[in-house]
Design an enzyme around this catalytic site. Structure first.
Site, PDB file in Angstrom:
ATOM      1  N   HIS A  15      -3.380  -7.398 -11.629  1.00 50.99           N
ATOM      2  CA  HIS A  15      -4.438  -6.571 -11.041  1.00 50.99           C
ATOM      3  C   HIS A  15      -4.140  -6.215  -9.586  1.00 50.99           C
ATOM      4  O   HIS A  15      -4.804  -5.360  -9.001  1.00 50.99           O
ATOM      5  CB  HIS A  15      -5.776  -7.309 -11.134  1.00 50.99           C
ATOM      6  CG  HIS A  15      -6.956  -6.404 -11.310  1.00 50.99           C
ATOM      7  ND1 HIS A  15      -6.909  -5.056 -11.062  1.00 50.99           N
ATOM      8  CD2 HIS A  15      -8.225  -6.666 -11.712  1.00 50.99           C
ATOM      9  CE1 HIS A  15      -8.081  -4.522 -11.299  1.00 50.99           C
ATOM     10  NE2 HIS A  15      -8.909  -5.477 -11.701  1.00 50.99           N
ATOM     11  N   ASP A  65      -4.767  -1.053 -11.590  1.00 47.04           N
ATOM     12  CA  ASP A  65      -6.230  -1.017 -11.654  1.00 47.04           C
ATOM     13  C   ASP A  65      -6.683  -1.136 -13.105  1.00 47.04           C
ATOM     14  O   ASP A  65      -5.939  -0.816 -14.042  1.00 47.04           O
ATOM     15  CB  ASP A  65      -6.762   0.293 -11.052  1.00 47.04           C
ATOM     16  CG  ASP A  65      -6.497   0.393  -9.566  1.00 47.04           C
ATOM     17  OD1 ASP A  65      -6.398  -0.662  -8.913  1.00 47.04           O
ATOM     18  OD2 ASP A  65      -6.379   1.530  -9.060  1.00 47.04           O
TER      19      ASP A  65
END
Length: 403
Positions: A374, A378
């Site tokens: 992450h 995204d």
């Protein structure tokens, strides 16, 4: 005269290994280039060939020892022995059975199979290079051994049945086995991935009807033309290429404070090997045909089973596909293969009720999962990439027209 045998160069960034097994014992004859020891590195098992013909001398390093590149492993005695080349392969008319002296030179995977199934390697015809045994040869011999009828002998007079032995101690036993270097490295890398990456997993399900119909329709002509079976991995590899081209961050890596984007797709394919999970790399998948992908994966699978994967086979990789479905897994959260940023997990196919055009129908469905870092990917990008893979599998025409 004593010739020193040292730890060879093991590959880029690999500075040490563990002595897995001595294949030649002191006093045994050794041919030029014949494997005398097996070393376990962080990724693969490496056989050390003899630099000369002679007699195996002292083992300087013991099995289980950690040795650095260039360290002394053992000695080969050459006094009175001519440095002759390794024996040539037997003529076609000669039997290719493995001689007793050659049994110790088997690959780690073959030795393990020989021990597990109680097979005498000298009685098995080898189909590998230069008549060497493969794991498949040993397994076939084991099946034949089980199927062979037992010899008929005159039965002795029955003896009184002994009284059953009943354990009343309730003893429980434990066995301690040292982790191999490969297993230690797997443990460290997986734990490091969890601690370093901001790892998250997104899921979807895929209707496998179209792919299964295509395979059923073309599998025979495909195998006849290309000499390899049409599997699922080529479809998912092609679908992944579409997703990675559309969402470059899924094919990127974080290096320091920079994000490195690749304009090529090298897919690491998780393969189960005798010593653990390994991930050889299929390179330039974005430029390969279905047949090319299937052949590359099949070749790596065979090398993994035979224990012949090299460091070069597993170097690099920009994305990973792991198929837990072959073991029956319904759903999982695959762990990223550092320094990559994403991994696609495939699972078993099973018939499930789904709604199509307002009707409940049964379809062959598969859960797929994308674990991602992450820090550079995204959630929107991860979900979009997985959705692209889903759509391409459900409508394989997209793979042909780059949609």
């Amino acid at each position: 005269m004593s010739i020193e045998v040292k730890v060879p160069v093991l590959g880029e960034s690999v500075s040490e290994a563990t002595v897995g097994q001595w294949l030649k014992q002191p006093g045994e004859a050794v041919a030029l280039d014949e494997p005398i020891a097996s070393l376990e590195t962080d990724k693969v098992a490496v056989e050390v060939p003899s630099p000369v013909a002679g007699i195996m001398g002292a083992h300087v390093a013991a099995e289980g020892d950690t040795v650095a590149v260039g360290a002394l492993l053992g000695l080969i005695e050459t006094s009175g022995v001519a440095n002759a080349p390794a024996p040539a392969p037997a003529a076609a008319a000669a039997p290719a059975a493995v001689a007793a002296d050659d049994a110790a030179a088997l690959s780690p995977a073959v030795r393990r199979a020989v021990l597990e199934h109680g097979i005498d390697p000298a009685t098995v015809k080898g189909t590998g290079k230069d008549g060497r045994l493969t794991k498949e040869d040993v397994l076939a011999a084991a099946v034949a051994k089980q199927a062979a009828p037992a010899p008929v002998v005159a039965a002795p007079a029955p003896a009184p049945a002994p009284a059953p032995v009943v354990s009343t101690s309730g003893e429980r036993r434990e066995e301690r086995v040292k982790m191999t270097r490969l297993r230690q490295t797997i443990a460290k890398r997986l734990k490091s991935a969890q601690e370093t990456a901001a790892m998250l997993t997104t899921f979807n399900d895929v209707d496998m009807s179209a792919v299964m119909e295509a395979r059923a329709k073309y599998k025979d002509v495909f195998e006849k033309k290309h000499g390899v079976k049409l599997g699922l991995m080529s479809f998912f590899a092609k679908a992944s290429v579409l997703a990675l081209k559309d969402i470059p961050s899924v094919n990127a890596q974080l290096q320091g404070d920079e994000i490195v984007y690749f304009d090529y797709v090298d897919i690491s394919v998780a393969v189960s090997a005798p010593n653990g999970l390994v991930v050889p790399v299929v390179r330039d998948v974005d430029k390969m045909s279905f047949a090319g992908i299937e052949k590359a994966i099949a070749d790596y699978g065979k090398k993994a089973r035979d224990g012949t994967l090299t460091m070069a086979d597993m170097a690099g990789g920009t994305f990973t596909i792991s198929n837990g479905g072959v073991f029956g897994g319904l759903m999982s959260t695959p762990i990223i293969n550092p320094p990559q940023s994403a991994v696609l997990g495939l699972h078993r196919i099973e018939d499930r009720p789904v709604v199509r055009d307002g009707q409940i129908v049964v379809r062959p469905m598969m859960y797929i999962a994308l674990s991602y870092d992450h820090r550079i990917i995204d959630g929107r990008e991860a979900v979009t990439a997985l959705k692209t893979i889903k759509e391409a599998i459900e409508d394989p025409t997209r793979l042909l027209i780059d949609m």
